[in-house]
Scaffold this motif. Structure first.
Motif, short mmCIF file in Angstrom:
data_model
loop_
_atom_site.label_atom_id
_atom_site.label_comp_id
_atom_site.label_asym_id
_atom_site.label_seq_id
_atom_site.Cartn_x
_atom_site.Cartn_y
_atom_site.Cartn_z
N TYR A 140 49.30 -81.41 -116.09
CA TYR A 140 50.13 -80.27 -116.47
C TYR A 140 51.20 -80.71 -117.48
CZ TYR A 140 52.83 -75.94 -115.92
OH TYR A 140 53.50 -74.75 -116.15
N LEU A 141 51.74 -81.91 -117.28
CA LEU A 141 52.69 -82.46 -118.26
C LEU A 141 51.96 -82.93 -119.52
CD1 LEU A 141 55.25 -84.58 -116.18
CD2 LEU A 141 55.46 -82.24 -116.98
N ALA A 142 50.86 -83.61 -119.32
CA ALA A 142 50.11 -84.16 -120.46
C ALA A 142 49.62 -83.07 -121.40
CB ALA A 142 48.92 -84.98 -119.95
N SER A 143 49.40 -81.87 -120.88
CA SER A 143 48.82 -80.79 -121.69
C SER A 143 49.69 -80.40 -122.88
CB SER A 143 48.55 -79.56 -120.82
OG SER A 143 49.76 -79.01 -120.32
N VAL A 144 50.99 -80.76 -122.88
CA VAL A 144 51.85 -80.42 -124.02
C VAL A 144 51.72 -81.44 -125.13
CG1 VAL A 144 53.51 -79.40 -122.40
CG2 VAL A 144 53.93 -81.70 -123.26
N ALA A 145 51.08 -82.57 -124.88
CA ALA A 145 51.05 -83.68 -125.84
C ALA A 145 50.18 -83.38 -127.05
CB ALA A 145 50.58 -84.96 -125.14
N ASP A 146 50.52 -84.02 -128.17
CA ASP A 146 49.69 -83.93 -129.37
C ASP A 146 48.40 -84.70 -129.18
OD1 ASP A 146 51.64 -82.63 -131.44
OD2 ASP A 146 52.81 -84.19 -130.42
N GLU A 147 48.51 -85.82 -128.44
CA GLU A 147 47.32 -86.61 -128.14
C GLU A 147 47.31 -86.94 -126.64
OE1 GLU A 147 44.87 -89.32 -130.73
OE2 GLU A 147 46.33 -90.75 -129.88
N ILE A 148 46.17 -86.67 -125.99
CA ILE A 148 46.00 -86.96 -124.56
C ILE A 148 44.92 -88.02 -124.44
CG2 ILE A 148 45.49 -86.03 -122.28
CD1 ILE A 148 46.21 -83.26 -123.35
N VAL A 149 45.33 -89.20 -123.96
CA VAL A 149 44.42 -90.34 -123.89
C VAL A 149 44.07 -90.61 -122.43
CG1 VAL A 149 44.07 -92.76 -124.52
CG2 VAL A 149 45.60 -91.32 -125.90
N LEU A 150 42.79 -90.80 -122.15
CA LEU A 150 42.31 -91.11 -120.81
C LEU A 150 41.55 -92.42 -120.82
CD1 LEU A 150 41.81 -90.31 -117.83
CD2 LEU A 150 39.86 -88.95 -118.60
N ASN A 151 41.83 -93.27 -119.83
CA ASN A 151 41.13 -94.55 -119.69
C ASN A 151 39.62 -94.32 -119.57
OD1 ASN A 151 39.96 -96.85 -117.98
ND2 ASN A 151 41.99 -97.63 -118.49
N PRO A 152 38.79 -95.17 -120.20
CA PRO A 152 37.33 -94.99 -120.13
C PRO A 152 36.78 -94.94 -118.70
CG PRO A 152 37.90 -96.62 -121.79
CD PRO A 152 39.17 -96.29 -121.08
N SER A 153 37.46 -95.60 -117.76
CA SER A 153 36.99 -95.59 -116.37
C SER A 153 37.76 -94.59 -115.50
CB SER A 153 37.14 -97.00 -115.76
OG SER A 153 36.37 -97.93 -116.47
N GLY A 154 38.61 -93.78 -116.13
CA GLY A 154 39.45 -92.86 -115.38
C GLY A 154 38.79 -91.52 -115.10
N LEU A 155 39.56 -90.64 -114.43
CA LEU A 155 39.09 -89.30 -114.09
C LEU A 155 40.16 -88.28 -114.40
CD1 LEU A 155 37.58 -90.00 -110.53
CD2 LEU A 155 36.30 -89.82 -112.68
N LEU A 156 39.75 -87.07 -114.70
CA LEU A 156 40.65 -85.93 -114.82
C LEU A 156 40.39 -85.02 -113.62
CD1 LEU A 156 42.62 -83.96 -116.09
CD2 LEU A 156 40.83 -83.24 -117.68
N GLU A 157 41.32 -85.06 -112.66
CA GLU A 157 41.13 -84.32 -111.41
C GLU A 157 41.51 -82.84 -111.61
OE1 GLU A 157 43.46 -86.37 -108.52
OE2 GLU A 157 42.57 -88.32 -109.00
N PHE A 158 40.60 -82.11 -112.19
CA PHE A 158 40.84 -80.70 -112.49
C PHE A 158 39.89 -79.86 -111.64
CE2 PHE A 158 40.94 -76.84 -115.11
CZ PHE A 158 42.29 -76.77 -115.42
N GLN A 159 40.37 -79.46 -110.44
CA GLN A 159 39.47 -78.79 -109.50
C GLN A 159 40.08 -77.59 -108.78
OE1 GLN A 159 40.93 -81.79 -108.93
NE2 GLN A 159 41.15 -82.23 -106.78
N GLY A 160 41.23 -77.08 -109.27
CA GLY A 160 41.88 -75.96 -108.59
C GLY A 160 42.92 -76.45 -107.60
N LEU A 161 43.81 -75.56 -107.19
CA LEU A 161 44.92 -75.92 -106.30
C LEU A 161 44.57 -75.64 -104.84
CD1 LEU A 161 47.97 -74.50 -108.31
CD2 LEU A 161 46.86 -76.74 -108.50
N SER A 162 45.19 -76.39 -103.95
CA SER A 162 44.94 -76.20 -102.52
C SER A 162 46.19 -76.54 -101.71
CB SER A 162 43.78 -77.08 -102.06
OG SER A 162 44.12 -78.45 -102.17
N VAL A 163 46.28 -75.95 -100.53
CA VAL A 163 47.32 -76.29 -99.55
C VAL A 163 46.62 -76.65 -98.24
CG1 VAL A 163 49.24 -75.42 -98.16
CG2 VAL A 163 49.07 -74.77 -100.56
#
Length: 580
Positions: A140-163
């Motif tokens: 959510y913070l990274a989304s404002v960036a001009d460039e968003i860099v992710l490690n080649p072995s990393g993950l983007l945990e984008f799966q919806g919110l939960s409680v």
């Protein structure tokens, strides 16, 4: 006798020697750290410098110094925002580098950091975000960036919110303890984890309502910055189709797959093509904020932080002690240079008695100075109790608030005592002399009396809200019963005056105090130094700090620690809300 006296003298001298040695050691360590921190060349802000925000840890409103360890993993929210706002107008700072691999914060805190970053970006400056992986909060913070860099072995945990809520009913049954529960309000579900095995329909409905609002807000803001439709973002989450780096890049959720050093080098070369040295251009936000402190002026605004569960007595990490809070308010009230106060609250509530004591202190303060409440992540139940009397209330759209209600719990351990071989007998001068003995249950008459007390406290709570917010009792009752609201809904129903963050609250406080020139902002209470903690430390403090450290790692211990600290009637949020 002479021998005993001699031994006593020797012991006294030995103790004095070791205490003196300890103080000398502490002073030496402090001196060395000061010399290290004052190395100006190490923290020099050069032309074309980059502000480095190393966001590895959990953001808090108030950092409590730890005597037994460092504050590693704790991020000062106000220091982060201060650094960003300062860098915005500093011509030497060309960019911000966000390191977001292991960052955690509440949703309102995220909103304030994000707003500060957008303000920085509007000045034509660059933001680069890097993550070994991204949680939904860090993205959510990274989304404002001009460039968003992710490690080649990393993950983007984008799966919806939960409680997720843990229920302990079976646990208490297994250990033969019976919770005796008293509550007012169908939505006051703080006690549900102790008596049910799943959410009640009322609790499920209100949780779903504010979770949906937060999710829509989250997706809308990401969509605006990444130029992706909300419907498409929902599809990504539903199908887990942007979790892998290559998928995230293909769907434009990130802009680059690379390692950290590569992303840093690339950013430096944008502004310093002829210089291959990378690290000398990066400036730590912690050191940057301490350069050129605010000048002394006659007009000050005090920001008083109330973070954590509300309890009687003294404050500690995760808890707001009523006695400490009242002392802080008295200090602020008597200071002639402080012209207005912002009460910064991040609390799910707690003790009714402590909340009422704190509320009274605020009511007395507002008689002499403007008081504006700034709501952070969660300001509910007892947290709202202390916000209600303020002249003005500002909350983020993602703030969780309301939960105007009250409950009480007793634990009947009779069967447990019998099972482990402990019998109990009593001699009484009146039928209810052993009324609050935890090993006995309540009679019908005693239960009625409990509810009478509960109703009295609830009526007082409603009256405080009615008076503070200028709402009729009927209106307050319709909003109460323990109902929980997102900030946007709280604004619509009159529980909040305006949507915004701390900066907006400070502006309003300055306006109410008619401050037109320069004013200084001071944060209260001042954190105790390690030396002050050492002088007042006891073995019980050590045990509590060790327990707190364990509780941070294990959620069930955190709940049990909170239950142990609860005394008397409680005005607290239904459960620990952690939206992931």
């Amino acid at each position: 006798m002479k021998t005993a006296h001699f031994i006593k003298q020797v012991f006294t001298v030995a103790v004095g020697f070791f205490v003196s040695l300890l103080f000398l050691l502490l002073i030496t360590i402090w001196g060395v750290s000061q010399l290290a921190s004052n190395d100006s060349s190490k923290h020099e802000v050069r032309v074309n410098s980059i502000l480095q925000l190393n966001m590895q840890g959990r953001a808090v409103e108030l950092v409590h110094e730890s005597l037994l360890g460092s504050n590693k993993g704790i991020i000062d929210l106000n220091l982060i925002k201060k650094a960003i706002h300062k860098a915005k107008d500093d011509s030497r700072i060309k960019a911000i580098y966000l390191e977001l691999s292991y960052f955690d914060a509440g949703w309102a805190a995220l909103e304030e950091i994000r707003e500060a970053l957008l303000s920085f970006k509007k000045q034509g400056k660059t933001i680069v975000a890097y993550g070994d992986s991204y949680s939904q909060k860090s993205y959510y913070l990274a989304s404002v960036a001009d460039e968003i860099v992710l490690n080649p072995s990393g993950l983007l945990e984008f799966q919806g919110l939960s409680v997720t809520i843990d229920f302990y009913t079976k646990l208490f049954e297994n250990i033969c303890i019976k919770p005796i529960i008293f509550r007012i309000g169908a939505y006051k579900s703080a006690i549900e984890p102790l008596c049910l095995n799943k959410m009640s329909e009322e609790s499920r409905k209100q949780t779903g309502d504010y979770l949906s609002l937060l999710h829509e807000h989250f997706l809308k803001n990401i969509g605006l910055e990444r130029n992706i439709k909300v419907s498409k973002l929902k599809e990504f989450a539903h199908n887990l189709s942007v979790v892998l780096p290559t998928d995230a890049l293909y769907n434009k959720m990130i802009t680059k797959i690379a390692y950290e050093e590569e992303s840093k080098k690339s950013l430096v070369q944008q502004f310093n093509e002829s210089d291959a040295t990378v690290n000398k251009y990066f400036v730590s936000y912690k050191h940057y904020t301490h350069l050129n402190q605010q000048p002394d002026v006659a007009n000050n605004i005090a920001v008083v932080v109330a973070e954590g569960q509300i309890i009687n007595g003294v404050s500690s990490a995760g808890y707001v002690g009523a006695s400490d809070f009242v002392r802080t308010i008295e200090r602020v009230k008597k200071d002639p240079d402080i012209k207005a106060v912002v009460l910064r609250i991040d609390s799910p509530g707690g003790s009714v008695l402590a909340s009422d004591i704190m509320c009274q202190a605020i009511e007395e303060l507002k008689e002499v100075k403007p008081v504006v409440a700034s709501m952070s992540n969660v300001v509910a139940s007892g947290g709202y109790y202390i916000a209600a009397p303020c002249h003005y209330i500002v909350a983020q759209p993602t703030t969780i608030t309301g939960s105007i209600g009250i409950f009480g719990i007793l634990f009947d351990t009779t069967k447990l005592m019998q099972k482990i071989g402990i019998e109990c007998d009593v001699v009484k001068t009146s039928p209810s002399a052993d009324f609050l003995n935890p090993r006995t249950t309540c009679s019908q008459e005693e239960s009625k009396f409990f509810y009478k007390i509960l109703q009295s406290h609830y009526e007082t709570f409603l009256q405080k809200v009615s008076k503070g917010r200028g709402l009729s009792m009927n209106k307050v009752k319709s909003l109460a019963s323990g109902k929980v609201y997102a900030g946007t809904v709280a604004k619509q129903n009159g529980l909040v005056d305006e949507l915004g963050g701390m900066e907006k609250a400070i502006e309003k406080a300055a306006s109410l105090a008619n401050l037109t020139g320069t004013y200084r902002i001071g944060c209260f209470p001042y954190p105790k130094t390690k030396l002050e903690q050492l002088l007042e430390y006891t073995s019980s403090n050590i045990k509590m700090e060790l327990l707190s450290s364990l509780a941070e790692e294990h959620q069930i211990l955190n709940h049990l620690q909170a239950i142990r600290k609860r005394q008397g009637w409680q005005a607290i949020l239904p459960y620990t809300i952690d939206i992931k």
